[in-house]
Each structure stands twice: as C-alpha cells, then as structure tokens.
Design a protein around this motif. Structure first.
Motif, PDB file in Angstrom:
ATOM      1  N   ASN A  64       0.834  -1.197   0.000  1.00 20.63           N
ATOM      2  CA  ASN A  64       0.000   0.000   0.000  1.00 20.63           C
ATOM      3  C   ASN A  64       0.868   1.246   0.000  1.00 20.63           C
ATOM      4  OD1 ASN A  64      -2.564  -1.373   0.201  1.00 20.63           O
ATOM      5  ND2 ASN A  64      -1.965  -1.896   2.292  1.00 20.63           N
ATOM      6  N   LEU A  65       0.702   2.057  -1.019  1.00 19.59           N
ATOM      7  CA  LEU A  65       1.448   3.307  -1.152  1.00 19.59           C
ATOM      8  C   LEU A  65       0.490   4.468  -0.896  1.00 19.59           C
ATOM      9  CD1 LEU A  65       4.091   4.785  -2.084  1.00 19.59           C
ATOM     10  CD2 LEU A  65       3.153   4.726  -4.388  1.00 19.59           C
ATOM     11  N   THR A  66       0.884   5.393  -0.038  1.00 18.72           N
ATOM     12  CA  THR A  66       0.047   6.555   0.273  1.00 18.72           C
ATOM     13  C   THR A  66       0.818   7.834  -0.008  1.00 18.72           C
ATOM     14  OG1 THR A  66      -1.126   5.347   2.019  1.00 18.72           O
ATOM     15  CG2 THR A  66      -1.280   7.744   2.063  1.00 18.72           C
ATOM     16  N   LEU A  67       0.222   8.693  -0.823  1.00 16.53           N
ATOM     17  CA  LEU A  67       0.779  10.020  -1.087  1.00 16.53           C
ATOM     18  C   LEU A  67      -0.160  11.043  -0.469  1.00 16.53           C
ATOM     19  CD1 LEU A  67       1.697   9.770  -4.897  1.00 16.53           C
ATOM     20  CD2 LEU A  67       3.086   9.097  -2.929  1.00 16.53           C
ATOM     21  N   ILE A  68       0.381  11.966   0.296  1.00 14.95           N
ATOM     22  CA  ILE A  68      -0.421  13.053   0.873  1.00 14.95           C
ATOM     23  C   ILE A  68       0.036  14.349   0.226  1.00 14.95           C
ATOM     24  CG2 ILE A  68      -1.130  14.243   2.969  1.00 14.95           C
ATOM     25  CD1 ILE A  68      -0.439  11.723   4.543  1.00 14.95           C
ATOM     26  N   LEU A  69      -0.901  15.015  -0.438  1.00  5.97           N
ATOM     27  CA  LEU A  69      -0.592  16.246  -1.168  1.00  5.97           C
ATOM     28  C   LEU A  69      -1.472  17.382  -0.667  1.00  5.97           C
ATOM     29  CD1 LEU A  69      -1.037  13.756  -3.654  1.00  5.97           C
ATOM     30  CD2 LEU A  69       0.650  15.329  -4.573  1.00  5.97           C
ATOM     31  N   GLU A  70      -1.076  18.603  -1.012  1.00  7.75           N
ATOM     32  CA  GLU A  70      -1.940  19.730  -0.690  1.00  7.75           C
ATOM     33  C   GLU A  70      -3.269  19.541  -1.413  1.00  7.75           C
ATOM     34  OE1 GLU A  70      -0.838  23.572  -2.321  1.00  7.75           O
ATOM     35  OE2 GLU A  70       0.443  22.628  -3.808  1.00  7.75           O
TER      36      GLU A  70
END
Length: 300
Positions: free
Chosen positions: A91-97
């Motif tokens: 599981n890959l999680t990217l948190i962006l504005e």
C-alpha cells in the motif's frame, strides 16, 4: 523544503476520484493545522507486489520530492509519502496539498459568455511559469491536460499528476504512448522523437481551450487527431515531416493553409502566441521561458 519526516495525522472525509491503481480522498489534518489534504491511496495486489512498486509510481514520488525542494507555487506539493506491506499486498500513500477542482471542472462552470481576457492571461501565465520551472529542471510532464491542472479558490494554478513525467537526458528512450490524445503533439502521434516541446504543444491546446471552452482538437483515433490538427494549422511541407516517423507524408493528410491566424475569435497577440505553441516542427515551437516574454503578457 523537503517532505516532512513526522507522519501527518488526518481523517478521510470523502472519496474524490478513483483510477486504475488507486483512490484519491479529501481529508483533514488533525492535531493542529486542520488544513485540507488530498490523500492518494494506491494498492498493489499480491500478484504484482512481488515486482516491487511500479516504475511510474516511483517516478511520481521522486519527481514530486525534487519539485518540493524548490517549493514552486505552480507545482502541487507532496507533503508525505509512505509505503507499507499488508500481507502480500503493498500500500502506497501520497499526501498532497488539497485543491478542490481541476481545470476541466473549472471550465465546466464558466458561463457561456466565456472567461475574461485578463483571467485567461493570468491562468496561462501561471501554467507557463510551472512549465518553465519543470523544463529548467529537465523534467518533461508528458501528460499535460485540464484534468492534471488544479485551480484553487484564489485562482492559483498548479500542475499535478507526475505519473508519466520523466527526467530528460540526452538520447533518453522515451515511450510513444504519452499525453492524452486531444493534447498530444504531432511528433508523438507520428512516433517520432520528442523533447520538452511536447508540453508546449499541450499548453497551446489548453490556451485555446480557455477561449473556446472546449478542446481544440477532439479526435478519437490517432489518424483522426492528426487530420484535425492539420485542418487548423495546415499541412506542413514534406521536408518538415520527421524523417524517423514510420508514418509516410501524404498530401491527403490535410489542406495546405496559412496558420498565421488559427482562431477567428482571437486577437493578433493571442493568435501569434497560439501559433508559436502549435508549430508543427518541435524546434520551431516556442519555449515556456520565451512564451512568458511574449507581448500577450506584457501588460499583466
């Protein structure tokens, strides 16, 4: 600025998009700032997890980290990236504005009277500033389209989605199937070599769309897309046809017309800038840096 080392705490609010590889959520940060976030969750199933994280995902994270180091206002910011295993899944999680709309959604809300010239000038200038920054850092976006351009409530434009982006180096092996069809440059359609000028073609298509409120070239096959392009810019001379293209030159591709004025409802400055963005020969196409110095932007 680098991606934060302290994990962000957040609560998911609602799903805002679903794609082949994962889901994007609107979220709110907890423990302090209460700012809104975009959380991109990508699940790599067991049958592919053994191969590791797909290359396009690694590229997107790496490029966003590189962009964050310089903190450009017209590039979406990656705040955090993490990868964890769940059994045999990854599981890959990217948190962006978080930005609440893309340019496609924004244009859907524009009244029939259209956008003002100043608004078009401002949005195009911001897009070009983001592109100039990418190209100065040897990054080709390769999938520039309204869906991948975000517009916030203050009218700030940010380039997003770097899944197809590449660092450009001399003689790099670049794949032909890039850029959504309607925004794809002729050299890509002709399976020829390409450089950062493919992004400028896409920017030209988007520039025209800001005036038209519809895509300029709306083909449904690669052949039809080329024909629609030549209907507007005219068929190039045979000597301008890329020598490495497997597709042969033919006078039947389209009419031989002048491309000095591409759209009748545009003034001379707008038409001049558009024609330089939509030049058939990549070497003749204007760069982002030179486009920003164009007379169209002088009074802005």
């Amino acid at each position: 600025m680098d991606v934060s080392t302290k994990p962000l705490s957040y609560e998911l609010l609602t799903e805002v998009g679903r794609g082949t590889y994962g889901t994007v959520y609107k979220a709110r940060e907890v423990d302090g700032k209460e700012r809104l976030l975009a959380v991109k969750k990508i699940n790599i199933h067991a049958h592919t997890a053994g191969e590791g994280i797909p290359a396009f995902m690694i590229r997107e994270v790496a490029l966003l980290r590189k962009m964050n180091y310089f903190d450009h206002p017209n590039i979406v910011k990656l705040l955090e990236a993490s990868a964890v295993t769940d059994g045999r899944n990854l599981n890959l999680t990217l948190i962006l504005e978080y930005i609440d709309q893309d340019l496609s959604t924004y244009l859907d809300k524009v009244p029939a009277s259209g956008l003002s010239r100043d608004c078009i000038k401002d949005m195009t200038q911001q897009l070009l500033q983001g592109l100039d920054y990418l190209h100065s850092n040897m990054v080709l976006h390769r999938d520039l389209k309204p869906d991948n351009i975000l517009v916030n409530s203050r009218g700030e434009v940010k380039i997003a989605d770097f899944g197809l982006a590449r660092i450009y180096t001399f003689n790099i092996a670049l794949t032909p199937c890039v850029v959504t069809l309607w925004y794809r440059a002729p050299e890509v359609l002709l399976n020829s070599v390409y450089m950062s000028s493919v992004d400028m073609w896409s920017a030209g298509c988007i520039f025209a769309e800001l005036f038209l409120l519809r895509p300029l070239f709306k083909g449904f096959t690669e052949v039809q897309q080329l024909q629609k392009i030549f209907e507007v810019i005219g068929l190039p001379d045979k000597e301008d046809w890329p020598a490495d293209s497997p597709i042969s030159y033919s006078v039947n591709w389209g009419p031989k017309i002048s491309s000095i004025k591409l759209l009748n409802n545009l003034g001379p400055e707008e038409n001049n800038l558009l024609s330089q963005c939509l030049a058939f020969r990549p070497s003749s196409r204007i760069s982002a840096a030179k486009a920003l110095a164009h007379p169209f932007f002088k009074e802005h």
